[in-house]
Design a protein around this motif. Structure first.
Motif, PDB file in Angstrom:
ATOM      1  N   ASN A  76       0.644  -1.193  -0.028  1.00 17.95           N
ATOM      2  CA  ASN A  76      -0.138  -0.244  -0.128  1.00 17.95           C
ATOM      3  C   ASN A  76       1.463   1.613   0.204  1.00 17.95           C
ATOM      4  O   ASN A  76       0.453   2.682   0.291  1.00 17.95           O
ATOM      5  CB  ASN A  76      -0.991  -0.018   1.572  1.00 17.95           C
ATOM      6  CG  ASN A  76      -2.056  -0.741   1.123  1.00 17.95           C
ATOM      7  OD1 ASN A  76      -2.861  -0.333   0.464  1.00 17.95           O
ATOM      8  ND2 ASN A  76      -1.663  -1.701   2.373  1.00 17.95           N
ATOM      9  N   LEU A  77       1.853   1.522  -0.061  1.00 15.23           N
ATOM     10  CA  LEU A  77       2.998   2.454  -0.097  1.00 15.23           C
ATOM     11  C   LEU A  77       2.597   2.765  -1.291  1.00 15.23           C
ATOM     12  O   LEU A  77       3.708   4.226  -1.535  1.00 15.23           O
ATOM     13  CB  LEU A  77       4.756   2.053   0.090  1.00 15.23           C
ATOM     14  CG  LEU A  77       4.619   1.524   1.899  1.00 15.23           C
ATOM     15  CD1 LEU A  77       5.925   1.466   2.359  1.00 15.23           C
ATOM     16  CD2 LEU A  77       4.945   3.212   2.565  1.00 15.23           C
ATOM     17  N   SER A  78       2.579   2.188  -2.580  1.00 18.27           N
ATOM     18  CA  SER A  78       2.141   2.956  -4.183  1.00 18.27           C
ATOM     19  C   SER A  78       1.980   3.300  -4.115  1.00 18.27           C
ATOM     20  O   SER A  78       1.559   4.194  -4.552  1.00 18.27           O
ATOM     21  CB  SER A  78       2.477   1.272  -4.169  1.00 18.27           C
ATOM     22  OG  SER A  78       0.736   1.081  -4.569  1.00 18.27           O
ATOM     23  N   PHE A  79       0.920   3.240  -2.846  1.00 15.33           N
ATOM     24  CA  PHE A  79      -0.724   4.778  -2.822  1.00 15.33           C
ATOM     25  C   PHE A  79      -0.331   6.092  -2.339  1.00 15.33           C
ATOM     26  O   PHE A  79      -0.610   7.049  -2.924  1.00 15.33           O
ATOM     27  CB  PHE A  79      -1.967   4.448  -2.318  1.00 15.33           C
ATOM     28  CG  PHE A  79      -2.103   3.238  -3.002  1.00 15.33           C
ATOM     29  CD1 PHE A  79      -3.121   3.254  -3.861  1.00 15.33           C
ATOM     30  CD2 PHE A  79      -2.588   1.678  -2.766  1.00 15.33           C
ATOM     31  CE1 PHE A  79      -3.772   1.681  -5.174  1.00 15.33           C
ATOM     32  CE2 PHE A  79      -3.179   0.417  -2.972  1.00 15.33           C
ATOM     33  CZ  PHE A  79      -3.589   0.647  -4.111  1.00 15.33           C
ATOM     34  N   VAL A  80       0.728   5.527  -1.412  1.00 10.77           N
ATOM     35  CA  VAL A  80       0.801   6.581  -0.847  1.00 10.77           C
ATOM     36  C   VAL A  80       1.962   7.486  -1.586  1.00 10.77           C
ATOM     37  O   VAL A  80       2.027   8.616  -1.903  1.00 10.77           O
ATOM     38  CB  VAL A  80       1.774   6.877   0.374  1.00 10.77           C
ATOM     39  CG1 VAL A  80       2.692   7.235   1.379  1.00 10.77           C
ATOM     40  CG2 VAL A  80       0.710   5.629   1.942  1.00 10.77           C
ATOM     41  N   VAL A 114      -5.597   8.487   1.338  1.00  4.56           N
ATOM     42  CA  VAL A 114      -5.795   8.004   1.999  1.00  4.56           C
ATOM     43  C   VAL A 114      -6.520   6.378   1.940  1.00  4.56           C
ATOM     44  O   VAL A 114      -6.586   5.760   3.098  1.00  4.56           O
ATOM     45  CB  VAL A 114      -7.430   9.248   2.239  1.00  4.56           C
ATOM     46  CG1 VAL A 114      -8.643   8.385   3.809  1.00  4.56           C
ATOM     47  CG2 VAL A 114      -6.929  10.396   2.931  1.00  4.56           C
ATOM     48  N   VAL A 115      -6.795   6.425   0.815  1.00  2.00           N
ATOM     49  CA  VAL A 115      -6.657   4.950  -0.483  1.00  2.00           C
ATOM     50  C   VAL A 115      -5.431   4.049   0.700  1.00  2.00           C
ATOM     51  O   VAL A 115      -5.948   3.349   0.847  1.00  2.00           O
ATOM     52  CB  VAL A 115      -6.787   5.137  -1.717  1.00  2.00           C
ATOM     53  CG1 VAL A 115      -6.541   4.071  -1.664  1.00  2.00           C
ATOM     54  CG2 VAL A 115      -8.113   5.971  -2.037  1.00  2.00           C
ATOM     55  N   GLY A 116      -4.382   4.722   0.822  1.00  2.00           N
ATOM     56  CA  GLY A 116      -3.434   3.802   0.661  1.00  2.00           C
ATOM     57  C   GLY A 116      -3.807   3.123   2.371  1.00  2.00           C
ATOM     58  O   GLY A 116      -3.450   1.965   2.674  1.00  2.00           O
ATOM     59  N   ILE A 117      -4.091   4.445   3.282  1.00  2.64           N
ATOM     60  CA  ILE A 117      -3.826   4.552   4.525  1.00  2.64           C
ATOM     61  C   ILE A 117      -5.418   3.229   5.111  1.00  2.64           C
ATOM     62  O   ILE A 117      -4.859   2.373   5.667  1.00  2.64           O
ATOM     63  CB  ILE A 117      -4.303   5.845   5.331  1.00  2.64           C
ATOM     64  CG1 ILE A 117      -2.722   6.829   5.342  1.00  2.64           C
ATOM     65  CG2 ILE A 117      -4.380   5.165   6.916  1.00  2.64           C
ATOM     66  CD1 ILE A 117      -2.928   7.552   5.656  1.00  2.64           C
ATOM     67  N   HIS A 135      -6.049  -4.636   5.181  1.00  4.05           N
ATOM     68  CA  HIS A 135      -4.550  -5.517   5.095  1.00  4.05           C
ATOM     69  C   HIS A 135      -4.494  -6.241   7.008  1.00  4.05           C
ATOM     70  O   HIS A 135      -3.397  -7.202   6.396  1.00  4.05           O
ATOM     71  CB  HIS A 135      -3.490  -5.424   4.235  1.00  4.05           C
ATOM     72  CG  HIS A 135      -4.822  -5.584   2.709  1.00  4.05           C
ATOM     73  ND1 HIS A 135      -5.420  -6.954   2.062  1.00  4.05           N
ATOM     74  CD2 HIS A 135      -5.229  -5.065   1.772  1.00  4.05           C
ATOM     75  CE1 HIS A 135      -5.868  -6.661   1.279  1.00  4.05           C
ATOM     76  NE2 HIS A 135      -5.646  -5.608   1.046  1.00  4.05           N
ATOM     77  N   THR A 136      -4.080  -6.084   7.757  1.00  2.00           N
ATOM     78  CA  THR A 136      -3.890  -5.432   8.628  1.00  2.00           C
ATOM     79  C   THR A 136      -5.090  -5.636  10.041  1.00  2.00           C
ATOM     80  O   THR A 136      -4.214  -7.322  10.985  1.00  2.00           O
ATOM     81  CB  THR A 136      -2.507  -4.606   8.998  1.00  2.00           C
ATOM     82  OG1 THR A 136      -3.561  -3.483   9.003  1.00  2.00           O
ATOM     83  CG2 THR A 136      -1.409  -4.512   7.918  1.00  2.00           C
ATOM     84  N   GLY A 168     -12.679  -3.287   6.635  1.00  2.00           N
ATOM     85  CA  GLY A 168     -13.172  -3.246   5.231  1.00  2.00           C
ATOM     86  C   GLY A 168     -13.881  -2.414   4.738  1.00  2.00           C
ATOM     87  O   GLY A 168     -13.150  -1.453   3.280  1.00  2.00           O
ATOM     88  N   LEU A 169     -14.267  -1.215   5.642  1.00  2.00           N
ATOM     89  CA  LEU A 169     -14.939   0.204   5.862  1.00  2.00           C
ATOM     90  C   LEU A 169     -14.132   0.770   4.567  1.00  2.00           C
ATOM     91  O   LEU A 169     -14.080   2.066   3.449  1.00  2.00           O
ATOM     92  CB  LEU A 169     -16.092   0.405   6.276  1.00  2.00           C
ATOM     93  CG  LEU A 169     -17.789  -0.645   6.373  1.00  2.00           C
ATOM     94  CD1 LEU A 169     -18.393  -0.031   7.412  1.00  2.00           C
ATOM     95  CD2 LEU A 169     -18.628  -0.349   4.627  1.00  2.00           C
ATOM     96  N   ALA A 170     -13.023   1.208   5.882  1.00  2.00           N
ATOM     97  CA  ALA A 170     -11.934   1.783   5.634  1.00  2.00           C
ATOM     98  C   ALA A 170     -11.275   1.591   4.615  1.00  2.00           C
ATOM     99  O   ALA A 170     -10.367   2.697   3.663  1.00  2.00           O
ATOM    100  CB  ALA A 170     -10.790   2.402   6.551  1.00  2.00           C
ATOM    101  N   ASP A 171     -10.945   0.628   3.703  1.00  2.00           N
ATOM    102  CA  ASP A 171     -11.335   0.593   2.415  1.00  2.00           C
ATOM    103  C   ASP A 171     -11.508   0.696   1.434  1.00  2.00           C
ATOM    104  O   ASP A 171     -11.084   1.490   0.475  1.00  2.00           O
ATOM    105  CB  ASP A 171     -10.687  -0.836   2.218  1.00  2.00           C
ATOM    106  CG  ASP A 171     -10.214  -1.302   1.004  1.00  2.00           C
ATOM    107  OD1 ASP A 171      -8.769  -1.166   0.800  1.00  2.00           O
ATOM    108  OD2 ASP A 171     -10.523  -2.191   0.882  1.00  2.00           O
TER     109      ASP A 171
END
Length: 220
Positions: free
Chosen positions: A28-32, A60-63, A69-70, A77-80
């Motif tokens: 998810n670092l790729s989004f950041v 925010v998508v990455g976060i 995934h943690t 899932g909603l935060a995703d």
């Protein structure tokens, strides 16, 4: 609905632990990085509030995806999901305003039509949205939107067309990796969801480059 109920829908996850999906989490670092690229380009070239908002949205998508995934439960899932679709809506509005020069009234009309079409598409596609093609059918409206924008911008010979075309191609490849994740578990235990993240981070970076370089001034 129990929002704390654990979720286990990816090949890499073999247990309930925080680091049970290390590749899916860290990718998810790729989004950041994509969001930071957008902010840098905006500061250097565009200096536009809308571009800054889109760039922050990608971070925010990455976060949100990292949390899912943690911790891996329905709440995360909603935060995703919510940041992803919020970005989609914002970028559509941005594209309509900045690439196509639509007035806010026309944007509202177009968005209303798009929402109806999206719900219509999801209502007629087979499956329950999770088991069919590993849930990838939920992204069908996004694919359709990218294809329509690619075609329209290409016909208009807009400078952003090549970026949207590239983003569309990358997204289709990334969606293929997302789709086959569970299917390849037996032969590839780490799964392919990590490539969905890496390629989507690249795709969103391309969209932000298009926004910063070719979407700063509205045509109307």
């Amino acid at each position: 609905m129990d929002l704390w109920q654990p979720v286990d829908i990816y090949c890499e996850r073999l247990g309930p632990g925080f680091w049970a999906e290390p590749l899916n989490a860290l990718s998810n670092l790729s989004f950041v990085l994509a969001g930071l690229l957008g902010l840098w380009l905006n500061a250097r070239h565009a200096r536009d509030g809308f571009v800054a908002l889109l760039s922050a949205g990608v971070i925010v998508v990455g976060i949100g995806s990292f949390l899912f995934h943690t911790f891996a439960n329905r709440l995360t899932g909603l935060a995703d999901v919510i940041p992803i679709w919020s970005f989609v809506v914002l970028y559509i509005v941005f594209a309509l305003r900045r690439f196509f020069g639509q007035s806010w009234l026309r944007v509202a009309r177009t968005m209303a039509i798009a929402i109806v079409v999206a719900f219509g598409v999801m209502a007629i596609v087979p499956g329950d949205g999770s088991g069919t093609l590993n849930g990838s059918l939920q992204y069908l409206p996004a694919i359709l939107g990218l294809v329509v924008f690619s075609a329209a911008l290409s016909l208009a010979r807009h400078a952003a067309a090549r970026y949207i075309l590239a983003a569309t191609a990358i997204f289709l490849v990334s969606l293929a990796f997302r789709t086959v994740d569970i299917a390849v578990c037996e032969d590839w235990p780490l799964g392919t969801h990590v490539f969905w993240h890496l390629l989507n981070g690249t795709m969103l970076g391309v969209l932000l480059v298009a926004a910063a370089r070719h979407g700063v001034k509205a045509r109307a």
